[in-house]
Design an enzyme around this catalytic site. Structure first.
Site, PDB file in Angstrom:
ATOM      1  N   GLY A  48      24.350  42.547  28.423  1.00  0.00           N
ATOM      2  CA  GLY A  48      23.906  43.378  27.295  1.00  0.00           C
ATOM      3  C   GLY A  48      25.035  44.216  26.733  1.00  0.00           C
ATOM      4  O   GLY A  48      24.950  44.743  25.623  1.00  0.00           O
ATOM      5  N   GLY A 153      32.804  36.561  37.356  1.00  0.00           N
ATOM      6  CA  GLY A 153      33.061  37.761  38.144  1.00  0.00           C
ATOM      7  C   GLY A 153      32.455  37.783  39.528  1.00  0.00           C
ATOM      8  O   GLY A 153      32.321  36.752  40.190  1.00  0.00           O
ATOM      9  N   SER A 154      32.097  39.000  39.953  1.00  0.00           N
ATOM     10  CA  SER A 154      31.655  39.180  41.344  1.00  0.00           C
ATOM     11  C   SER A 154      30.562  40.236  41.418  1.00  0.00           C
ATOM     12  O   SER A 154      30.289  40.941  40.447  1.00  0.00           O
ATOM     13  CB  SER A 154      32.842  39.602  42.197  1.00  0.00           C
ATOM     14  OG  SER A 154      33.306  40.869  41.776  1.00  0.00           O
ATOM     15  N   GLY A 193      37.661  50.332  52.656  1.00  0.00           N
ATOM     16  CA  GLY A 193      38.465  49.595  51.678  1.00  0.00           C
ATOM     17  C   GLY A 193      38.610  50.433  50.417  1.00  0.00           C
ATOM     18  O   GLY A 193      38.485  51.663  50.434  1.00  0.00           O
ATOM     19  N   ASP A 322      37.532  37.236  39.243  1.00  0.00           N
ATOM     20  CA  ASP A 322      36.921  37.484  40.550  1.00  0.00           C
ATOM     21  C   ASP A 322      36.194  36.270  41.121  1.00  0.00           C
ATOM     22  O   ASP A 322      35.936  36.236  42.325  1.00  0.00           O
ATOM     23  CB  ASP A 322      35.900  38.631  40.448  1.00  0.00           C
ATOM     24  CG  ASP A 322      36.547  40.010  40.547  1.00  0.00           C
ATOM     25  OD1 ASP A 322      37.787  40.091  40.447  1.00  0.00           O
ATOM     26  OD2 ASP A 322      35.801  40.994  40.726  1.00  0.00           O
ATOM     27  N   MET A 328      40.820  40.624  43.744  1.00  0.00           N
ATOM     28  CA  MET A 328      39.692  40.879  42.828  1.00  0.00           C
ATOM     29  C   MET A 328      40.014  42.133  42.030  1.00  0.00           C
ATOM     30  O   MET A 328      39.524  43.232  42.328  1.00  0.00           O
ATOM     31  CB  MET A 328      38.409  41.034  43.626  1.00  0.00           C
ATOM     32  CG  MET A 328      37.952  39.734  44.248  1.00  0.00           C
ATOM     33  SD  MET A 328      36.548  40.002  45.311  1.00  0.00           S
ATOM     34  CE  MET A 328      35.432  38.762  44.727  1.00  0.00           C
ATOM     35  N   LEU A 329      40.890  41.969  41.055  1.00  0.00           N
ATOM     36  CA  LEU A 329      41.358  43.109  40.263  1.00  0.00           C
ATOM     37  C   LEU A 329      41.256  42.769  38.783  1.00  0.00           C
ATOM     38  O   LEU A 329      41.475  41.617  38.378  1.00  0.00           O
ATOM     39  CB  LEU A 329      42.822  43.417  40.597  1.00  0.00           C
ATOM     40  CG  LEU A 329      43.092  43.914  42.010  1.00  0.00           C
ATOM     41  CD1 LEU A 329      44.592  44.016  42.276  1.00  0.00           C
ATOM     42  CD2 LEU A 329      42.418  45.261  42.267  1.00  0.00           C
ATOM     43  N   HIS A 454      64.824  63.598  34.627  1.00  0.00           N
ATOM     44  CA  HIS A 454      64.655  64.680  35.598  1.00  0.00           C
ATOM     45  C   HIS A 454      63.961  65.862  34.922  1.00  0.00           C
ATOM     46  O   HIS A 454      64.330  66.212  33.800  1.00  0.00           O
ATOM     47  CB  HIS A 454      66.018  65.123  36.126  1.00  0.00           C
ATOM     48  CG  HIS A 454      65.924  66.341  37.007  1.00  0.00           C
ATOM     49  ND1 HIS A 454      65.518  66.249  38.323  1.00  0.00           N
ATOM     50  CD2 HIS A 454      66.139  67.656  36.740  1.00  0.00           C
ATOM     51  CE1 HIS A 454      65.505  67.467  38.841  1.00  0.00           C
ATOM     52  NE2 HIS A 454      65.880  68.341  37.908  1.00  0.00           N
TER      53      HIS A 454
END
Ligand code: FAD
Ligand code: NAI
Length: 475
Positions: A48, A153-154, A193, A322, A328-329, A454
């Protein structure tokens, strides 16, 4: 190029040159790039909204909450050290959720705008294969395409054996854990994780007593051991508790609380919590795609097998992000998408998975690229190491953000950078110096001889590189 494509299309029998299934960072980036290269492109998304896990229930809401909760901690404990007095500081969690939603809505609508601008057809619905070049959307509408990219994906993985099934009420996935309207008194997180550390930090900062249970002997999944230990100490100072080498063996969900059974050294046999967050990894999402219709199968890990060109066994069907092997990024999914589309257009393209950066957005952040010390030892590669602590970095001193260090690992013969690891302020941004260096085959001497502004956090990288090939100046 464009002329050739238009000519080909006149004789093609397909509605689209390319159909992309899934509108996450892999899918939407591939679709936009394809349209830019002249392909007639459709992207089918069932959620959606566009943006996938990352924009809707992943990277963006997580970073929004990490940022808001960090501001709360700063206002409570740190502003006063800078002479900024805030009294009666309190967290308005519903407002934080609104602020998160605003960021998500703005970005997902932004992708829709990019689709319009680039003339990508956005098809709302769930796609399933109904032929080698045909997809059925929501079981009725059909579309055909010469090439198809699967970018589905995942989704969150559950604990094995039906232990503590996610109900998004008491037992939460990352999605539920980013929707809470108040901080649970006690939160147990299963998995130290990326999700466990980020969302554990959010709720700890907002007042929860957070205990993270992890069955490995380290935190942060793929982190270099020394850096993981450094981050663990810092997070413990912030109030997070860890039970490492500990297994969740069972649990019981009550009306308003959860009992978690543990097995490990020096850990209680059970813990009571108001909520439990399950952060034990993610699994590829391929359900409902009807892969069988085109003779495709997932592997043992549930991922779609692909070759080095990201082609499935059907050479015109690709899979990215993924739902295939690899990190999985979001940025890896994007690179996959660009690679496939450029290859389809006959352009030379490449991805180096060796230089995909990782960032965990705790405070301070931990970031890395390339090999860890453990990986180099296991591969019998002789390496040199240069480290530099933020305690000796002038910008970090000026900001009172001195926790952490930069470590660079180089080939002991050639001085080529093999890995860069850091815990410290803005680590997620300055790691890009290591990524770029490695991408161009830089030696530590190259970075050490490059003039750095610097005072800057990235001077710690220069000094770590000096330490690797000669001697640092400021320590
Ligand atoms: P997804 O983003 O999962 O998108 C796939 C899309 O496909 C979904 O929108 C889904 O609805 C759609 N879809 C699935 N099946 C169909 C179908 N049959 N028909 C139509 N549409 C379908 N990564 C980072 O790099 N940095 C981070 O900071 C970061 N933070 C994260 C925080 C959390 C809490 C989580 C859960 C993840 C995070 N990630 C992060 C990981 C990142 O979200 C994923 O790696 C990335 O979204 C993968 O992109 P993708 O395009 O492969 O898949
Ligand atoms: P993860 O793979 O990063 O970590 C899962 C952790 O759970 C591991 O340390 C594992 O040893 C542990 N674990 C697994 N089963 C367990 C059990 N039964 N008991 C105790 N510990 C157990 O997975 P996570 O955190 O769920 O995140 C999923 C993915 O989402 C990440 O791998 C990452 O790719 C992505 N992500 C990326 C972010 C970022 O880039 N900043 C932020 C959040 C997610």
């Amino acid at each position: 190029m464009l002329g050739k494509l238009r000519f080909a299309r006149r004789f093609a029998s397909f509605e689209y040159d390319l159909a992309v299934v899934g509108g996450g960072p892999g899918g939407y980036v591939a679709a936009i790039k394809a349209a830019q290269l002249g392909f007639k492109t459709a992207c089918i998304e069932k959620r959606g909204t566009l943006g996938g896990t990352c924009l809707n229930v992943g990277c963006i809401p997580a970073k929004a909450l990490l940022n808001s909760s960090h501001k709360f901690v700063e206002a409570q404990h740190e502003f006063k050290n800078h002479g900024v007095i805030c009294e009666n500081v309190r967290a308005d969690i519903p407002q934080m959720m609104k602020s998160k939603k605003k960021a998500v809505d703005g970005l997902t609508k932004g992708v829709e705008g990019l689709f319009k601008k680039n003339k990508v057809t956005y098809v709302k619905g769930a796609a399933a294969f109904s032929g080698k070049n045909e997809l059925t959307v929501n079981g009725t509408d059909k579309l055909t395409a010469k090439n198809i990219i699967i970018a589905t994906g995942s989704e969150p993985a559950a604990l094995p054996g039906g232990i503590l099934p996610i109900d998004e009420k008491n037992v939460l996935s990352s999605t539920g854990a980013m929707e809470l309207q108040e901080a649970p008194k006690k939160l147990v997180v299963v998995g130290a994780g990326v999700i466990g550390l980020e969302l554990g930090s959010v709720w700890s900062r907002l007042g929860s007593e957070v205990t993270i249970v992890e069955f490995m002997d380290k935190i942060g999944s793929g982190t270099d051991l020394e850096m993981g230990k450094t981050l663990k100490k810092i997070l413990e100072k912030q109030g997070l508790k860890f039970h490492l080498k500990t297994k969740v063996t069972g649990g019981e969900v009550g009306a308003d609380s959860v009992k978690v059974n543990l097995e490990g050294e020096n850990v209680p046999a059970t813990m009571e919590a108001d909520k439990v967050l399950i952060g034990v990894g993610r699994k590829a999402h391929t359900e409902g795609l009807n892969l069988e219709a085109v003779g495709l199968k997932v592997d043992k890990a549930g991922k779609i097998p692909v070759n080095e060109n990201l082609q499935t066994q059907q050479s015109h069907i690709y899979a990215i992000g993924d739902c295939v092997a690899g990190p999985m990024l979001a940025h890896k999914a994007e690179e996959d998408g660009i690679f496939v589309v450029e290859s389809l257009a006959g352009e030379t393209s490449h991805i180096s998975y060796e230089t995909v950066p990782w960032v965990i957005y705790t405070h301070p952040e931990i970031a890395w690229v390339g090999k860890t010390e453990e990986q180099l030892k296991e591969a019998n590669i002789n390496y040199k190491k240069g480290s530099f602590p933020f305690l000796a970095n002038s910008r970090a001193r000026a900001n009172h953000e001195t926790d952490g260090l930069v470590k660079v690992l180089t080939d002991s013969k050639t001085d080529r950078i093999l890995g860069m690891h850091m815990v410290g302020p803005a680590a997620g941004e300055i790691i890009m110096e290591g990524v770029l260096g490695m991408e161009y085959g830089a030696a530590s001497e190259d970075l050490a001889r490059t003039c750095h502004a610097h005072p800057g956090f990235s001077e710690a990288i220069k000094e770590a590189c000096l330490a690797a090939h000669s001697s640092p100046i400021h320590i």
